[in-house]
Design a protein around this motif. Structure first.
Motif, PDB file in Angstrom:
ATOM      1  N   GLN A  99       0.843  -1.201   0.000  1.00 40.12           N
ATOM      2  CA  GLN A  99       0.000   0.000   0.000  1.00 40.12           C
ATOM      3  C   GLN A  99       0.873   1.244   0.000  1.00 40.12           C
ATOM      4  OE1 GLN A  99      -3.340  -0.053   2.715  1.00 40.12           O
ATOM      5  NE2 GLN A  99      -3.202   2.147   3.063  1.00 40.12           N
ATOM      6  N   GLY A 100       0.460   2.243  -0.779  1.00 42.59           N
ATOM      7  CA  GLY A 100       1.220   3.481  -0.866  1.00 42.59           C
ATOM      8  C   GLY A 100       0.322   4.683  -1.058  1.00 42.59           C
ATOM      9  N   GLY A 101       0.961   5.843  -1.134  1.00 40.81           N
ATOM     10  CA  GLY A 101       0.219   7.083  -1.326  1.00 40.81           C
ATOM     11  C   GLY A 101       0.818   8.231  -0.543  1.00 40.81           C
ATOM     12  N   LEU A 102      -0.045   9.149  -0.120  1.00 41.64           N
ATOM     13  CA  LEU A 102       0.406  10.390   0.511  1.00 41.64           C
ATOM     14  C   LEU A 102       0.536  10.290   2.018  1.00 41.64           C
ATOM     15  CD1 LEU A 102      -0.604  11.234  -2.342  1.00 41.64           C
ATOM     16  CD2 LEU A 102      -1.409  13.352  -1.328  1.00 41.64           C
ATOM     17  N   TRP A 103       0.008   9.209   2.608  1.00 35.75           N
ATOM     18  CA  TRP A 103       0.014   9.093   4.058  1.00 35.75           C
ATOM     19  C   TRP A 103       1.443   9.225   4.586  1.00 35.75           C
ATOM     20  CZ3 TRP A 103       2.283   5.691   7.530  1.00 35.75           C
ATOM     21  CH2 TRP A 103       1.832   5.788   8.858  1.00 35.75           C
ATOM     22  N   GLY A 104       1.606  10.042   5.609  1.00 35.53           N
ATOM     23  CA  GLY A 104       2.917  10.217   6.224  1.00 35.53           C
ATOM     24  C   GLY A 104       3.760  11.266   5.540  1.00 35.53           C
ATOM     25  N   SER A 105       3.961  11.149   4.236  1.00 40.55           N
ATOM     26  CA  SER A 105       4.834  12.077   3.526  1.00 40.55           C
ATOM     27  C   SER A 105       4.122  13.376   3.146  1.00 40.55           C
ATOM     28  CB  SER A 105       5.402  11.420   2.267  1.00 40.55           C
ATOM     29  OG  SER A 105       4.359  10.950   1.442  1.00 40.55           O
ATOM     30  N   LYS A 106       2.831  13.288   2.812  1.00 40.74           N
ATOM     31  CA  LYS A 106       2.066  14.475   2.406  1.00 40.74           C
ATOM     32  C   LYS A 106       0.664  14.422   3.011  1.00 40.74           C
ATOM     33  CE  LYS A 106       4.571  15.131  -1.955  1.00 40.74           C
ATOM     34  NZ  LYS A 106       4.447  15.310  -3.427  1.00 40.74           N
ATOM     35  N   SER A 107       0.592  14.161   4.298  1.00 39.78           N
ATOM     36  CA  SER A 107      -0.695  13.985   4.965  1.00 39.78           C
ATOM     37  C   SER A 107      -1.581  15.225   4.873  1.00 39.78           C
ATOM     38  CB  SER A 107      -0.479  13.610   6.434  1.00 39.78           C
ATOM     39  OG  SER A 107       0.174  12.364   6.527  1.00 39.78           O
ATOM     40  N   ALA A 108      -0.972  16.408   4.909  1.00 40.14           N
ATOM     41  CA  ALA A 108      -1.755  17.644   4.849  1.00 40.14           C
ATOM     42  C   ALA A 108      -2.508  17.749   3.528  1.00 40.14           C
ATOM     43  CB  ALA A 108      -0.849  18.857   5.040  1.00 40.14           C
ATOM     44  N   ILE A 109      -1.858  17.326   2.431  1.00 41.35           N
ATOM     45  CA  ILE A 109      -2.521  17.335   1.131  1.00 41.35           C
ATOM     46  C   ILE A 109      -3.625  16.277   1.105  1.00 41.35           C
ATOM     47  CG2 ILE A 109      -2.236  16.874  -1.338  1.00 41.35           C
ATOM     48  CD1 ILE A 109       0.566  18.046  -1.133  1.00 41.35           C
ATOM     49  N   ALA A 110      -3.300  15.087   1.602  1.00 43.41           N
ATOM     50  CA  ALA A 110      -4.277  13.995   1.605  1.00 43.41           C
ATOM     51  C   ALA A 110      -5.545  14.373   2.355  1.00 43.41           C
ATOM     52  CB  ALA A 110      -3.652  12.742   2.216  1.00 43.41           C
ATOM     53  N   ASP A 111      -5.401  15.103   3.453  1.00 39.76           N
ATOM     54  CA  ASP A 111      -6.548  15.459   4.292  1.00 39.76           C
ATOM     55  C   ASP A 111      -7.522  16.407   3.596  1.00 39.76           C
ATOM     56  OD1 ASP A 111      -5.636  13.874   6.328  1.00 39.76           O
ATOM     57  OD2 ASP A 111      -4.698  15.502   7.463  1.00 39.76           O
ATOM     58  N   ARG A 112      -7.046  17.150   2.606  1.00 40.55           N
ATOM     59  CA  ARG A 112      -7.945  18.119   1.963  1.00 40.55           C
ATOM     60  C   ARG A 112      -8.437  17.669   0.582  1.00 40.55           C
ATOM     61  NH1 ARG A 112      -2.880  21.259   1.261  1.00 40.55           N
ATOM     62  NH2 ARG A 112      -2.422  21.462  -0.970  1.00 40.55           N
ATOM     63  N   LEU A 113      -8.068  16.476   0.153  1.00 43.51           N
ATOM     64  CA  LEU A 113      -8.515  16.000  -1.152  1.00 43.51           C
ATOM     65  C   LEU A 113      -9.988  15.596  -1.112  1.00 43.51           C
ATOM     66  CD1 LEU A 113      -5.498  13.786  -2.293  1.00 43.51           C
ATOM     67  CD2 LEU A 113      -6.147  16.043  -3.149  1.00 43.51           C
ATOM     68  N   PRO A 114     -10.707  15.794  -2.199  1.00 45.03           N
ATOM     69  CA  PRO A 114     -12.114  15.357  -2.253  1.00 45.03           C
ATOM     70  C   PRO A 114     -12.218  13.838  -2.100  1.00 45.03           C
ATOM     71  CG  PRO A 114     -11.568  16.796  -4.112  1.00 45.03           C
ATOM     72  CD  PRO A 114     -10.276  16.450  -3.447  1.00 45.03           C
ATOM     73  N   LEU A 115     -13.264  13.388  -1.445  1.00 43.27           N
ATOM     74  CA  LEU A 115     -13.484  11.959  -1.291  1.00 43.27           C
ATOM     75  C   LEU A 115     -14.094  11.389  -2.582  1.00 43.27           C
ATOM     76  CD1 LEU A 115     -14.876  11.859   2.361  1.00 43.27           C
ATOM     77  CD2 LEU A 115     -12.507  11.687   1.562  1.00 43.27           C
ATOM     78  N   ILE A 116     -13.823  10.116  -2.827  1.00 45.45           N
ATOM     79  CA  ILE A 116     -14.246   9.481  -4.077  1.00 45.45           C
ATOM     80  C   ILE A 116     -15.483   8.623  -3.830  1.00 45.45           C
ATOM     81  CG2 ILE A 116     -13.514   8.009  -5.986  1.00 45.45           C
ATOM     82  CD1 ILE A 116     -10.607   8.475  -5.029  1.00 45.45           C
ATOM     83  N   PRO A 117     -16.544   8.813  -4.593  1.00 40.64           N
ATOM     84  CA  PRO A 117     -17.708   7.914  -4.460  1.00 40.64           C
ATOM     85  C   PRO A 117     -17.283   6.466  -4.666  1.00 40.64           C
ATOM     86  CG  PRO A 117     -18.208   9.775  -5.889  1.00 40.64           C
ATOM     87  CD  PRO A 117     -16.733   9.832  -5.644  1.00 40.64           C
ATOM     88  N   HIS A 118     -17.758   5.593  -3.812  1.00 40.13           N
ATOM     89  CA  HIS A 118     -17.331   4.197  -3.856  1.00 40.13           C
ATOM     90  C   HIS A 118     -17.879   3.483  -5.099  1.00 40.13           C
ATOM     91  CE1 HIS A 118     -15.820   0.428  -2.507  1.00 40.13           C
ATOM     92  NE2 HIS A 118     -17.003  -0.114  -2.284  1.00 40.13           N
ATOM     93  N   GLU A 119     -16.990   2.807  -5.822  1.00 39.00           N
ATOM     94  CA  GLU A 119     -17.363   2.039  -7.006  1.00 39.00           C
ATOM     95  C   GLU A 119     -17.043   0.557  -6.741  1.00 39.00           C
ATOM     96  OE1 GLU A 119     -16.910   5.041 -10.735  1.00 39.00           O
ATOM     97  OE2 GLU A 119     -15.017   4.464  -9.800  1.00 39.00           O
ATOM     98  N   PRO A 120     -17.993  -0.184  -6.168  1.00 39.17           N
ATOM     99  CA  PRO A 120     -17.741  -1.568  -5.779  1.00 39.17           C
ATOM    100  C   PRO A 120     -17.593  -2.495  -6.985  1.00 39.17           C
ATOM    101  CG  PRO A 120     -20.058  -1.050  -5.490  1.00 39.17           C
ATOM    102  CD  PRO A 120     -19.377   0.235  -5.864  1.00 39.17           C
ATOM    103  N   THR A 121     -16.989  -3.636  -6.735  1.00 37.70           N
ATOM    104  CA  THR A 121     -16.703  -4.562  -7.835  1.00 37.70           C
ATOM    105  C   THR A 121     -17.953  -5.163  -8.461  1.00 37.70           C
ATOM    106  OG1 THR A 121     -16.413  -6.371  -6.252  1.00 37.70           O
ATOM    107  CG2 THR A 121     -14.446  -5.146  -6.880  1.00 37.70           C
TER     108      THR A 121
END
Length: 209
Positions: A99-121
């Motif tokens: 797992q990867g992404g902005l957590w830890g390294s760019k948490s401030a950016i991650a916190d303000r990003l729009p949430l994504i509507p869930h698209e289930p399988t």
């Protein structure tokens, strides 16, 4: 000198143009068959990972992920979490992922990003197979920037699967098409309490199309 018949000349030119157009059309069709979606490149210290995203099946998820890519948010981030058979509780369904992404390294950016509507399988028709890219989340509809790559077939991540108590599964949106050797190298790196030690650098993620 015998004159060329103008009708024959026009027919010859038309035939040449038709052949050229057919060749271009066939070439384009072949390209679309090889790469049906949008390709990205995940650049890591252990090699490059090329993946294909499926905007026709998971449009909201792919659009949000590419927004993060185009904004440069994934530059100088990390793969920080790993789930393997040797670091999970026995007697419950195991997951196999990085797992990867902005957590830890760019948490401030991650916190303000729009949430994504869930698209289930069960809506997208995608499944969590080896090499699948999917979005990490808490409750359905809370994904924004964190993603994971499956190292094995993990049907427990699909809608109705056992790996999430709410049963809604995770939003698969792409698949690795080249570079699984790099994914395997990352997967085997040292970890403590499911966290890579040290973290694995994602130098950048960029579009190829």
């Amino acid at each position: 000198m015998k004159k060329r018949h103008p009708v024959s000349l026009r027919k010859a030119i038309c035939s040449i143009l038709l052949c050229m157009l057919c060749g271009w059309a066939l070439s384009g069709c072949g390209s679309r068959e090889r790469h049906a979606g949008t390709r990205i490149l995940i650049i890591t210290t252990y090699g490059d990972i090329e993946a294909e995203l499926y905007p026709d099946k998971a449009p909201a998820t792919v659009a949000a992920f590419l927004r993060n890519v185009d904004s440069g948010y994934y530059r100088n981030t990390t793969f920080y979490r790993v789930l393997r058979d040797d670091n999970q509780v026995s007697g419950v369904p195991h997951s196999h992922l990085i797992q990867g992404g902005l957590w830890g390294s760019k948490s401030a950016i991650a916190d303000r990003l729009p949430l994504i509507p869930h698209e289930p399988t069960n809506k997208t028709g995608l499944h969590h197979l080896t090499g699948t890219l999917s979005m990490a989340r808490n409750t359905p509809g809370t994904a924004s920037s964190e993603f994971f790559i499956c190292l094995k077939d993990d049907p427990g991540f699909d809608f109705g699967g056992e790996n999430n108590p709410d049963g809604a599964g995770y939003a698969a949106f792409g698949k690795v098409i080249s570079g699984m050797d790099a994914v395997q190298k990352i997967y085997s790196r040292p970890e403590y309490d499911q966290q890579f030690t040290p973290l694995i650098a994602i130098q950048n993620i960029k579009r190829l199309d």
